[in-house]
Design a protein around this motif. Sequence first.
Motif, PDB file in Angstrom:
ATOM      1  N   LEU A  42       0.844  -1.190   0.000  1.00  0.00           N
ATOM      2  CA  LEU A  42       0.000   0.000   0.000  1.00  0.00           C
ATOM      3  C   LEU A  42       0.879   1.240   0.000  1.00  0.00           C
ATOM      4  O   LEU A  42       1.622   1.487   0.956  1.00  0.00           O
ATOM      5  CB  LEU A  42      -0.915  -0.007   1.215  1.00  0.00           C
ATOM      6  N   ALA A  43       0.810   2.024  -1.066  1.00  0.00           N
ATOM      7  CA  ALA A  43       1.616   3.238  -1.207  1.00  0.00           C
ATOM      8  C   ALA A  43       0.683   4.444  -1.154  1.00  0.00           C
ATOM      9  O   ALA A  43       0.070   4.802  -2.164  1.00  0.00           O
ATOM     10  CB  ALA A  43       2.389   3.209  -2.523  1.00  0.00           C
ATOM     11  N   PRO A  44       0.537   5.080   0.013  1.00  0.00           N
ATOM     12  CA  PRO A  44      -0.289   6.286   0.093  1.00  0.00           C
ATOM     13  C   PRO A  44       0.403   7.442  -0.620  1.00  0.00           C
ATOM     14  O   PRO A  44       1.569   7.312  -1.036  1.00  0.00           O
ATOM     15  CB  PRO A  44      -0.391   6.530   1.596  1.00  0.00           C
ATOM     16  N   PRO A  45      -0.260   8.573  -0.793  1.00  0.00           N
ATOM     17  CA  PRO A  45       0.379   9.693  -1.485  1.00  0.00           C
ATOM     18  C   PRO A  45       1.716  10.081  -0.850  1.00  0.00           C
ATOM     19  O   PRO A  45       1.919   9.951   0.362  1.00  0.00           O
ATOM     20  CB  PRO A  45      -0.642  10.826  -1.332  1.00  0.00           C
ATOM     21  N   ILE A  46       2.624  10.515  -1.692  1.00  0.00           N
ATOM     22  CA  ILE A  46       3.937  10.961  -1.227  1.00  0.00           C
ATOM     23  C   ILE A  46       3.768  11.986  -0.100  1.00  0.00           C
ATOM     24  O   ILE A  46       2.916  12.867  -0.172  1.00  0.00           O
ATOM     25  CB  ILE A  46       4.723  11.581  -2.405  1.00  0.00           C
ATOM     26  N   SER A  47       4.575  11.846   0.917  1.00  0.00           N
ATOM     27  CA  SER A  47       4.613  12.675   2.136  1.00  0.00           C
ATOM     28  C   SER A  47       3.564  12.282   3.161  1.00  0.00           C
ATOM     29  O   SER A  47       3.489  12.882   4.225  1.00  0.00           O
ATOM     30  CB  SER A  47       4.505  14.181   1.831  1.00  0.00           C
ATOM     31  N   ALA A  48       2.753  11.243   2.903  1.00  0.00           N
ATOM     32  CA  ALA A  48       1.750  10.817   3.872  1.00  0.00           C
ATOM     33  C   ALA A  48       2.401  10.299   5.148  1.00  0.00           C
ATOM     34  O   ALA A  48       3.492   9.732   5.130  1.00  0.00           O
ATOM     35  CB  ALA A  48       0.865   9.733   3.266  1.00  0.00           C
ATOM     36  N   ASP A  49       1.711  10.500   6.261  1.00  0.00           N
ATOM     37  CA  ASP A  49       2.174  10.040   7.565  1.00  0.00           C
ATOM     38  C   ASP A  49       1.691   8.599   7.767  1.00  0.00           C
ATOM     39  O   ASP A  49       0.485   8.344   7.822  1.00  0.00           O
ATOM     40  CB  ASP A  49       1.596  10.944   8.654  1.00  0.00           C
ATOM     41  N   PRO A  50       2.607   7.634   7.893  1.00  0.00           N
ATOM     42  CA  PRO A  50       2.177   6.238   8.024  1.00  0.00           C
ATOM     43  C   PRO A  50       1.395   5.953   9.297  1.00  0.00           C
ATOM     44  O   PRO A  50       0.590   5.012   9.328  1.00  0.00           O
ATOM     45  CB  PRO A  50       3.488   5.451   7.980  1.00  0.00           C
ATOM     46  N   SER A  51       1.608   6.750  10.350  1.00  0.00           N
ATOM     47  CA  SER A  51       0.850   6.513  11.578  1.00  0.00           C
ATOM     48  C   SER A  51      -0.629   6.824  11.366  1.00  0.00           C
ATOM     49  O   SER A  51      -1.499   6.161  11.945  1.00  0.00           O
ATOM     50  CB  SER A  51       1.408   7.359  12.729  1.00  0.00           C
ATOM     51  N   VAL A  52      -0.925   7.803  10.535  1.00  0.00           N
ATOM     52  CA  VAL A  52      -2.320   8.129  10.213  1.00  0.00           C
ATOM     53  C   VAL A  52      -2.919   7.037   9.333  1.00  0.00           C
ATOM     54  O   VAL A  52      -4.055   6.599   9.528  1.00  0.00           O
ATOM     55  CB  VAL A  52      -2.409   9.500   9.529  1.00  0.00           C
ATOM     56  N   VAL A  53      -2.139   6.595   8.341  1.00  0.00           N
ATOM     57  CA  VAL A  53      -2.598   5.522   7.455  1.00  0.00           C
ATOM     58  C   VAL A  53      -2.915   4.264   8.257  1.00  0.00           C
ATOM     59  O   VAL A  53      -4.015   3.703   8.180  1.00  0.00           O
ATOM     60  CB  VAL A  53      -1.537   5.224   6.377  1.00  0.00           C
ATOM     61  N   ALA A  54      -1.948   3.814   9.040  1.00  0.00           N
ATOM     62  CA  ALA A  54      -2.127   2.576   9.807  1.00  0.00           C
ATOM     63  C   ALA A  54      -3.192   2.733  10.879  1.00  0.00           C
ATOM     64  O   ALA A  54      -3.987   1.812  11.119  1.00  0.00           O
ATOM     65  CB  ALA A  54      -0.797   2.160  10.432  1.00  0.00           C
ATOM     66  N   GLY A  55      -3.221   3.886  11.527  1.00  0.00           N
ATOM     67  CA  GLY A  55      -4.209   4.101  12.578  1.00  0.00           C
ATOM     68  C   GLY A  55      -5.628   4.069  12.047  1.00  0.00           C
ATOM     69  O   GLY A  55      -6.551   3.602  12.733  1.00  0.00           O
ATOM     70  N   THR A  56      -5.826   4.547  10.819  1.00  0.00           N
ATOM     71  CA  THR A  56      -7.152   4.516  10.214  1.00  0.00           C
ATOM     72  C   THR A  56      -7.527   3.114   9.761  1.00  0.00           C
ATOM     73  O   THR A  56      -8.678   2.686   9.896  1.00  0.00           O
ATOM     74  CB  THR A  56      -7.209   5.483   9.016  1.00  0.00           C
ATOM     75  N   LEU A  57      -6.576   2.382   9.220  1.00  0.00           N
ATOM     76  CA  LEU A  57      -6.849   1.044   8.691  1.00  0.00           C
ATOM     77  C   LEU A  57      -6.989  -0.011   9.792  1.00  0.00           C
ATOM     78  O   LEU A  57      -7.744  -0.980   9.646  1.00  0.00           O
ATOM     79  CB  LEU A  57      -5.727   0.620   7.743  1.00  0.00           C
TER      80      LEU A  57
END
Length: 373
Positions: A110-125
């Motif tokens: 999973l490649a979120p948009p460039i500069s995305a914060d992975p803690s936000v990505v993972a925390g949401t998922l």
Amino acid sequence: MPDVHAFDHFQRSRNGGNSLPVSVVTAIDPVLRDSLVASLLLDVEGAVELRYEVTADSSALRRLLLSVDGVLEDDAVTLDHPCVSCAMREDAVPTLDRLAHDPRIAAVLLAPPISADPSVVAGTLRPHQETWHLASAVAVLATGTAVHDLLGADTLAERDLQWADGDARSVGEALAAQLEYSDLVVAEGGIDSAGGELLEHLRAPEQRLSEGPHDVEIGHVLGGQLDHLHALRRRDMRYVEPYGGPTAHGTWTLDLTSARPFHPERLLENIEALGGGRLRARGRFWVPDRPDSICQWDGAGGQVSIGAVWKAGLDLPTTRLVVTGVEPADGPRVRDAFGRSLLTSREWAAGLSPWLGAEDHLAPWLGARDANV
């Protein structure tokens, strides 16, 4: 070619079936990220990339599903709000659910948009894991530009890397968030350099390090289970620790600690000397007119973010900043500014009573004194 079925120890879903491993891959350089992902797609049969790209002048995202054979899907995704958490919740969750039921799919990068914060990505998922699970978070960076990227004054907007209008983060702030959260760091260019040395000062000992995409072990990407809470603790300013590292290229780290709080007015007087320049600084502090609040200090590339973030416990808070830099003159300057910003021994001996009802000089940054934190 490795056999993905060698990873039969992947987490089982609640219904007893197999669970699809998902790895979150972040970067500030799309070329580096795409190179790493391409290498992983070649190594794992049945792996796909789920990539999100920002669409210029629009709240929509472009969603791409790619395999080693090329583009499988290319769709525009319209969001209620242009934020990472909305993108993950509104589109990534149902897409991952769909992919988990496709027997041809063995793993997802999973490649979120460039500069995305992975803690936000993972925390949401994370709450939505069922037939798929978060296996790891991977950050990739170039050691050849790491000093400039992490400690320079460039903003995401200046490099056209911002997620949306109003994203005022510096490049260093975004990259540091990716680096500090991820359990695997891929250092393109090797670590025998000034940038590699800086990385060693910022990387926690438990974080795995690979020197380039071809040094990555597939099991470290897809064979585990992301420990989100441990990763968040690594970024939590209350638990900041100095990691240190080699110094041949001039990198240094200061561990500045005190039981005393910062004097609010002197902190404002010294904030440029304390936080300015090519530094990465993290930690906590308190002020005597807010003894029930623990404040965070988060600085990169001359930008400093402060705020009253946590409630203190029964004991008084402490002050601790861990500062890493590369310029020889910056270390003594920061150390002196830290000392000048603290309450003096005489002020500390007088206790906190003189601060009752004192003017709140830090309200514009910390919020109203009676606000919940």
